[in-house]
Design a protein around this motif. Structure first.
Motif, PDB file in Angstrom:
ATOM      1  N   LEU A 122      12.027   0.044   4.462  1.00 32.47           N
ATOM      2  CA  LEU A 122      11.594  -0.861   3.402  1.00 32.47           C
ATOM      3  C   LEU A 122      11.986  -0.332   2.022  1.00 32.47           C
ATOM      4  CD1 LEU A 122       8.073  -1.878   4.749  1.00 32.47           C
ATOM      5  CD2 LEU A 122      10.002  -3.422   4.389  1.00 32.47           C
ATOM      6  N   LYS A 123      11.808   0.961   1.810  1.00 33.54           N
ATOM      7  CA  LYS A 123      12.176   1.551   0.517  1.00 33.54           C
ATOM      8  C   LYS A 123      13.675   1.414   0.259  1.00 33.54           C
ATOM      9  CE  LYS A 123       8.554   5.013  -0.208  1.00 33.54           C
ATOM     10  NZ  LYS A 123       8.257   6.472  -0.327  1.00 33.54           N
ATOM     11  N   ASN A 124      14.470   1.678   1.273  1.00 38.94           N
ATOM     12  CA  ASN A 124      15.924   1.566   1.121  1.00 38.94           C
ATOM     13  C   ASN A 124      16.341   0.148   0.772  1.00 38.94           C
ATOM     14  OD1 ASN A 124      16.233   4.281   1.717  1.00 38.94           O
ATOM     15  ND2 ASN A 124      16.788   3.953   3.863  1.00 38.94           N
ATOM     16  N   THR A 125      15.718  -0.823   1.433  1.00 40.15           N
ATOM     17  CA  THR A 125      16.062  -2.222   1.169  1.00 40.15           C
ATOM     18  C   THR A 125      15.631  -2.643  -0.229  1.00 40.15           C
ATOM     19  OG1 THR A 125      16.004  -2.853   3.501  1.00 40.15           O
ATOM     20  CG2 THR A 125      15.641  -4.602   1.902  1.00 40.15           C
ATOM     21  N   VAL A 126      14.422  -2.282  -0.620  1.00 39.45           N
ATOM     22  CA  VAL A 126      13.938  -2.629  -1.956  1.00 39.45           C
ATOM     23  C   VAL A 126      14.825  -1.995  -3.029  1.00 39.45           C
ATOM     24  CG1 VAL A 126      12.047  -2.344  -3.612  1.00 39.45           C
ATOM     25  CG2 VAL A 126      11.550  -3.025  -1.258  1.00 39.45           C
ATOM     26  N   SER A 127      15.187  -0.742  -2.840  1.00 38.64           N
ATOM     27  CA  SER A 127      16.030  -0.042  -3.819  1.00 38.64           C
ATOM     28  C   SER A 127      17.411  -0.684  -3.909  1.00 38.64           C
ATOM     29  CB  SER A 127      16.169   1.434  -3.434  1.00 38.64           C
ATOM     30  OG  SER A 127      14.921   2.089  -3.481  1.00 38.64           O
ATOM     31  N   GLN A 142       0.794  -1.231   0.000  1.00 37.12           N
ATOM     32  CA  GLN A 142       0.000   0.000   0.000  1.00 37.12           C
ATOM     33  C   GLN A 142       0.827   1.281   0.000  1.00 37.12           C
ATOM     34  OE1 GLN A 142      -2.579  -0.449   3.411  1.00 37.12           O
ATOM     35  NE2 GLN A 142      -3.341  -2.437   2.706  1.00 37.12           N
ATOM     36  N   ASP A 143       2.052   1.231   0.497  1.00 41.27           N
ATOM     37  CA  ASP A 143       2.839   2.458   0.629  1.00 41.27           C
ATOM     38  C   ASP A 143       4.171   2.414  -0.122  1.00 41.27           C
ATOM     39  OD1 ASP A 143       1.413   4.176   2.914  1.00 41.27           O
ATOM     40  OD2 ASP A 143       1.311   2.079   3.507  1.00 41.27           O
ATOM     41  N   VAL A 144       4.920   1.328   0.040  1.00 41.22           N
ATOM     42  CA  VAL A 144       6.275   1.282  -0.501  1.00 41.22           C
ATOM     43  C   VAL A 144       6.294   1.083  -2.015  1.00 41.22           C
ATOM     44  CG1 VAL A 144       8.472   0.036  -0.421  1.00 41.22           C
ATOM     45  CG2 VAL A 144       7.186   0.447   1.685  1.00 41.22           C
ATOM     46  N   LEU A 145       5.664   0.025  -2.493  1.00 40.66           N
ATOM     47  CA  LEU A 145       5.714  -0.279  -3.921  1.00 40.66           C
ATOM     48  C   LEU A 145       4.973   0.762  -4.753  1.00 40.66           C
ATOM     49  CD1 LEU A 145       5.280  -4.166  -3.929  1.00 40.66           C
ATOM     50  CD2 LEU A 145       7.387  -2.804  -3.974  1.00 40.66           C
ATOM     51  N   LYS A 146       3.983   1.385  -4.157  1.00 40.26           N
ATOM     52  CA  LYS A 146       3.239   2.430  -4.871  1.00 40.26           C
ATOM     53  C   LYS A 146       4.164   3.566  -5.288  1.00 40.26           C
ATOM     54  CE  LYS A 146       0.808   5.182  -2.401  1.00 40.26           C
ATOM     55  NZ  LYS A 146      -0.246   5.741  -1.498  1.00 40.26           N
ATOM     56  N   ASP A 147       5.108   3.913  -4.401  1.00 41.87           N
ATOM     57  CA  ASP A 147       6.024   5.010  -4.690  1.00 41.87           C
ATOM     58  C   ASP A 147       7.205   4.582  -5.546  1.00 41.87           C
ATOM     59  OD1 ASP A 147       4.428   6.687  -3.203  1.00 41.87           O
ATOM     60  OD2 ASP A 147       5.656   6.583  -1.395  1.00 41.87           O
ATOM     61  N   LEU A 148       7.599   3.303  -5.444  1.00 39.35           N
ATOM     62  CA  LEU A 148       8.794   2.836  -6.147  1.00 39.35           C
ATOM     63  C   LEU A 148       8.487   2.123  -7.466  1.00 39.35           C
ATOM     64  CD1 LEU A 148      10.904   1.356  -3.187  1.00 39.35           C
ATOM     65  CD2 LEU A 148      11.138   3.599  -4.252  1.00 39.35           C
ATOM     66  N   LYS A 149       7.234   1.938  -7.761  1.00 45.57           N
ATOM     67  CA  LYS A 149       6.814   1.081  -8.873  1.00 45.57           C
ATOM     68  C   LYS A 149       7.520   1.402 -10.187  1.00 45.57           C
ATOM     69  CE  LYS A 149       2.593  -1.387  -9.882  1.00 45.57           C
ATOM     70  NZ  LYS A 149       1.163  -1.480  -9.556  1.00 45.57           N
ATOM     71  N   SER A 150       7.662   2.667 -10.492  1.00 42.26           N
ATOM     72  CA  SER A 150       8.235   3.067 -11.783  1.00 42.26           C
ATOM     73  C   SER A 150       9.744   2.867 -11.848  1.00 42.26           C
ATOM     74  CB  SER A 150       7.910   4.535 -12.074  1.00 42.26           C
ATOM     75  OG  SER A 150       8.460   5.372 -11.065  1.00 42.26           O
ATOM     76  N   SER A 151      10.388   2.679 -10.702  1.00 36.31           N
ATOM     77  CA  SER A 151      11.854   2.574 -10.692  1.00 36.31           C
ATOM     78  C   SER A 151      12.359   1.162 -10.416  1.00 36.31           C
ATOM     79  CB  SER A 151      12.437   3.530  -9.646  1.00 36.31           C
ATOM     80  OG  SER A 151      11.962   3.215  -8.346  1.00 36.31           O
ATOM     81  N   ILE A 152      11.468   0.213 -10.204  1.00 35.67           N
ATOM     82  CA  ILE A 152      11.859  -1.154  -9.866  1.00 35.67           C
ATOM     83  C   ILE A 152      11.775  -2.050 -11.105  1.00 35.67           C
ATOM     84  CG2 ILE A 152      11.326  -3.174  -8.434  1.00 35.67           C
ATOM     85  CD1 ILE A 152      12.452  -0.826  -6.894  1.00 35.67           C
ATOM     86  N   ASN A 153      12.756  -2.916 -11.252  1.00 34.08           N
ATOM     87  CA  ASN A 153      12.751  -3.893 -12.342  1.00 34.08           C
ATOM     88  C   ASN A 153      11.426  -4.650 -12.339  1.00 34.08           C
ATOM     89  OD1 ASN A 153      13.215  -6.741 -13.438  1.00 34.08           O
ATOM     90  ND2 ASN A 153      15.111  -5.717 -14.058  1.00 34.08           N
ATOM     91  N   GLU A 154      10.840  -4.787 -13.498  1.00 38.08           N
ATOM     92  CA  GLU A 154       9.487  -5.344 -13.582  1.00 38.08           C
ATOM     93  C   GLU A 154       9.381  -6.754 -13.024  1.00 38.08           C
ATOM     94  OE1 GLU A 154       5.997  -6.159 -16.954  1.00 38.08           O
ATOM     95  OE2 GLU A 154       7.830  -5.068 -17.495  1.00 38.08           O
ATOM     96  N   SER A 155      10.366  -7.588 -13.299  1.00 42.79           N
ATOM     97  CA  SER A 155      10.301  -8.976 -12.803  1.00 42.79           C
ATOM     98  C   SER A 155      10.524  -9.029 -11.289  1.00 42.79           C
ATOM     99  CB  SER A 155      11.318  -9.855 -13.530  1.00 42.79           C
ATOM    100  OG  SER A 155      12.629  -9.367 -13.356  1.00 42.79           O
ATOM    101  N   LEU A 156      11.389  -8.144 -10.783  1.00 46.16           N
ATOM    102  CA  LEU A 156      11.584  -8.087  -9.330  1.00 46.16           C
ATOM    103  C   LEU A 156      10.328  -7.561  -8.652  1.00 46.16           C
ATOM    104  CD1 LEU A 156      13.439  -8.359  -6.855  1.00 46.16           C
ATOM    105  CD2 LEU A 156      14.198  -6.011  -7.264  1.00 46.16           C
TER     106      LEU A 156
END
Length: 304
Positions: free
Chosen positions: A170-175, A65-79
């Protein structure tokens, strides 16, 4: 899914991580206190059976609800697809049924403490009627030393209640793992899967120590033991509550064989019959040969 006891979790690298608290207060019922004192032991309850039914799920909802919503455009699609799949899997109502059959996954058993020795909310929880007395027992940090002598996987920290901090971590780890994932040639699928696996380990650890901000007044400190499902289930004990068989690990204290125990204080919830309670606790002290065990009482005024 199994975890590596030597894996370096991002949660424990953060500057706000608090690995050491000198005094830990375990709030419990009269029955629980008697079991600790006479048995010289402490129970660690399976995390699925704690009182907060949102345990673990809370973190994965944050991801969705919060993390992926903001990072969606910058994360590899398969990841991104793998992360979303994992989060939806854990938050699905069939999760428990599917996980129960997984061999060699790590189950987590929790003992909860507070940094606050006189917490009204916790007293209210353990003293639900005027006729019942609650207690807390003060543990020294030697408890963690003792546990690490017996279990390969022991994790301890203050709980994080700050939602913005949780999202930031969470954002830092995902990035970070997105960068690692992108640096690997797509043809090397096994290595990319290892990145996803290590990222999922981080999500698990966050989920063990992240709680909803509404619980922040509890000032919780957690000690968690990892136990290999199926393989080490023979170590489990069970108690019955609300028709369920609650699995737990019972740790027998070995530290302090010279007579000094890991706990050194008992505090009693707001009550009126202090003298009789002190007398009964003194008798228990005599029985377990613990003259150093200090007895004190809550300073919170008793309400009728």
């Amino acid at each position: 899914m199994t975890s590596n006891s030597h894996f370096e979790y991002d949660f424990f690298k953060d500057t706000s991580y608090q690995p050491y608290v000198s005094d830990l207060y375990h709030y419990t019922s009269p029955e629980g206190l008697l079991g600790i004192l006479q048995g010289n032991s402490l129970r660690f309850t399976h995390i699925y059976f704690l009182n907060d039914k949102s345990e673990m799920i809370y973190t994965y909802n944050l991801l969705l609800q919060d993390v992926l919503k903001d990072l969606k455009s910058s994360i590899n699609e398969s990841l991104l697809k793998a992360i979303e799949g994992r989060a939806k899997y854990v938050t699905n109502e069939n999760y428990y049924n599917e996980e129960s059959g997984v061999l060699f996954r790590t189950d987590y058993y929790v003992a909860s403490f507070s940094k606050d020795s006189d917490n009204l909310g916790l007293w209210n929880y353990y003293t639900k009627t005027n006729n019942k007395t609650g207690y807390n027992i003060k543990f020294k940090h030697d408890l963690i030393v003792d546990l690490k002598q017996h279990y390969e996987c022991v994790y301890a920290s203050c709980v994080c209640y700050d939602k913005q901090k949780q999202i930031e971590l969470l954002k830092n780890t995902v990035s970070k793992y997105n960068d690692l994932y992108n640096a690997i040639d797509p043809e090397r699928e096994t290595e990319r899967q290892d990145v996803i696996k290590n990222l999922s380990y981080n999500f698990i650890m966050y989920s063990l120590f992240f709680k909803h901000p509404k619980y922040s007044s509890e000032q919780e400190y957690r000690i968690i033991i990892g136990n290999c499902s199926h393989v080490d289930d023979s170590k489990l004990e069970f108690r019955i509550q609300n028709g369920l068989f609650i699995p737990y690990l019972e740790h027998k204290f070995t530290y302090g064989d010279d007579g000094e125990r890991i706990f050194d204080g008992i505090k009693v919830s707001p009550i009126s019959n202090k003298n009789l309670v002190r007398y009964s606790l003194t008798k228990i002290k005599n029985k377990i040969n613990a003259p150093y065990l200090e007895i004190s009482f809550s300073e919170i005024p008793l309400r009728y």
